[in-house]
Design a protein around this motif. Sequence first.
Motif, PDB file in Angstrom:
ATOM      1  N   PHE A 337     -14.864  70.259 -32.359  1.00 20.69           N
ATOM      2  CA  PHE A 337     -13.575  69.694 -31.972  1.00 20.69           C
ATOM      3  C   PHE A 337     -12.543  70.803 -32.042  1.00 20.69           C
ATOM      4  N   THR A 338     -11.835  71.018 -30.947  1.00 21.44           N
ATOM      5  CA  THR A 338     -10.796  72.051 -30.909  1.00 21.44           C
ATOM      6  C   THR A 338      -9.458  71.393 -30.611  1.00 21.44           C
ATOM      7  N   VAL A 339      -8.421  71.912 -31.249  1.00 26.74           N
ATOM      8  CA  VAL A 339      -7.073  71.400 -31.030  1.00 26.74           C
ATOM      9  C   VAL A 339      -6.071  72.473 -31.456  1.00 26.74           C
ATOM     10  N   ILE A 340      -4.947  72.512 -30.774  1.00 32.62           N
ATOM     11  CA  ILE A 340      -3.881  73.459 -31.101  1.00 32.62           C
ATOM     12  C   ILE A 340      -2.768  72.679 -31.784  1.00 32.62           C
ATOM     13  N   ALA A 341      -2.482  73.019 -33.022  1.00 33.13           N
ATOM     14  CA  ALA A 341      -1.499  72.289 -33.818  1.00 33.13           C
ATOM     15  C   ALA A 341      -0.279  73.160 -34.091  1.00 33.13           C
ATOM     16  N   GLY A 342       0.882  72.564 -33.973  1.00 31.94           N
ATOM     17  CA  GLY A 342       2.112  73.297 -34.243  1.00 31.94           C
ATOM     18  C   GLY A 342       3.315  72.387 -34.155  1.00 31.94           C
ATOM     19  N   LEU A 343       4.514  72.984 -34.298  1.00 35.57           N
ATOM     20  CA  LEU A 343       5.747  72.226 -34.185  1.00 35.57           C
ATOM     21  C   LEU A 343       6.438  72.559 -32.878  1.00 35.57           C
ATOM     22  N   GLN A 344       7.043  71.541 -32.274  1.00 34.48           N
ATOM     23  CA  GLN A 344       7.733  71.697 -31.002  1.00 34.48           C
ATOM     24  C   GLN A 344       8.774  72.811 -31.080  1.00 34.48           C
ATOM     25  N   ALA A 345       8.680  73.748 -30.137  1.00 39.14           N
ATOM     26  CA  ALA A 345       9.628  74.874 -30.112  1.00 39.14           C
ATOM     27  C   ALA A 345      11.045  74.342 -29.918  1.00 39.14           C
ATOM     28  N   GLY A 346      11.959  74.884 -30.700  1.00 36.09           N
ATOM     29  CA  GLY A 346      13.360  74.470 -30.578  1.00 36.09           C
ATOM     30  C   GLY A 346      13.695  73.365 -31.555  1.00 36.09           C
ATOM     31  N   ILE A 347      13.454  72.135 -31.186  1.00 34.80           N
ATOM     32  CA  ILE A 347      13.855  71.014 -32.037  1.00 34.80           C
ATOM     33  C   ILE A 347      13.010  70.900 -33.309  1.00 34.80           C
ATOM     34  N   GLY A 348      11.879  71.594 -33.344  1.00 30.55           N
ATOM     35  CA  GLY A 348      11.047  71.570 -34.539  1.00 30.55           C
ATOM     36  C   GLY A 348      11.173  72.810 -35.393  1.00 30.55           C
TER      37      GLY A 348
END
Length: 413
Positions: A337-348
Amino acid sequence: MPASLLAWGEPHLAITRAALDVLPQWQKDTLGVELKNLGDNYCLIPDHVYTDKANAKYAAMDSQPGEVYIKKLHLPVPEQSGNLETLNYFVAKAVASLKENNIGDAARYMGTICHMLEDFGSPSHTIPGDNMFTLLQQFLPPSEKMQGLLLHGPIENGTFKVSIEGYQPRLLGTTVEEAAWRMLHRVHEGIINARSTTLPIINALNAGDEEEKLKWQLKAATFDAQVVADAMHTILCLGAQKFEDKAQEQLRSVSIATFWPEEALSLYYPQTQFAGSPHWGHARVGVVMEGGNKPVPIRLRVNENQQVVESTFKEGISPVMGKPLTWHLPKGIYKRFTVIAGLQAGIGDKGRVEFTLLGDGKPLDTLTLNGTDAAHAFNCDITSISHLQLTTTGRGLDPKSNYAVWAQPVLRR
């Protein structure tokens, strides 16, 4: 027979025939004389269990001994596991019969599957718990002509022809378990499509507009026929163990971004799945809800050519903090299982979130990211996993900035 559960009625025949018409010739030849019987009779078996006792056994389940009329062949239960159990059971029965060259039994089990998929995608079966639309009529009062009438029948009744000419049925799996799992998510699409037709049909009924009513009925019936075509094609491929290379290649990976998680009972998020961080709301697909009321494209900072750049993702899920998202997996099919996790650029940018992946309740991987960090690409072994869960937990001082994203969540063989 419990008349309150009937759906589509005679249109079952039109939908099933349309699905069978687009099957490859070798599959029509496999069914032989049962091809016509499937489209003319067997697709109605679950509705006729009290009057056609000879065929009633093809709509019975070992897990419900003595039960003649099985409601979950007509109305989906809220939990995905219950609907998946039903599909697994009847797909397995049909495939086993095909492998034994018992085409008559296979076609009858296939008829039960047709009926189930078609009922799930019927406009008259769209509102959980309100099969007669008596509650809905309190919100949408009927016209004088429709006053006092139960809407279930009028919504679905009609005589029309369905055609999906040119449609190429899709292979949904190379094992019974995989096929039933993909079939479940395919019929979820049919349910959502049917829900989009229910109110327009009711409005047309209130207005006495038969042409408008028919237009929306056909929208539901046409999609139903495509779902049924995929299911029948897949069952016949499984029975013959005959799979085209291209079709198998397309099964090597699958995005679960648009697959409803188990928490979305009856394919919607109950308020128990709402949370207040980063805003009051529930998980969303394909967008981030800025401030809870403005959908914006998913954008993450990612590492690219040894530098951090912002990238837009079409596929992804924006969760709310503390509310897990869980998917059942067909065991033994997918390895990674592959997934890219992060916070939204700008508002995050001011957020801080812990991303955790669990398999059958046990941690697979976890990482805490700051808002300005580059997104992390998870790659987990799920070889023996039957339930995959994604969780996000706020770990910073600004909960309104925890715009977490799971981008491109993909199961891989």
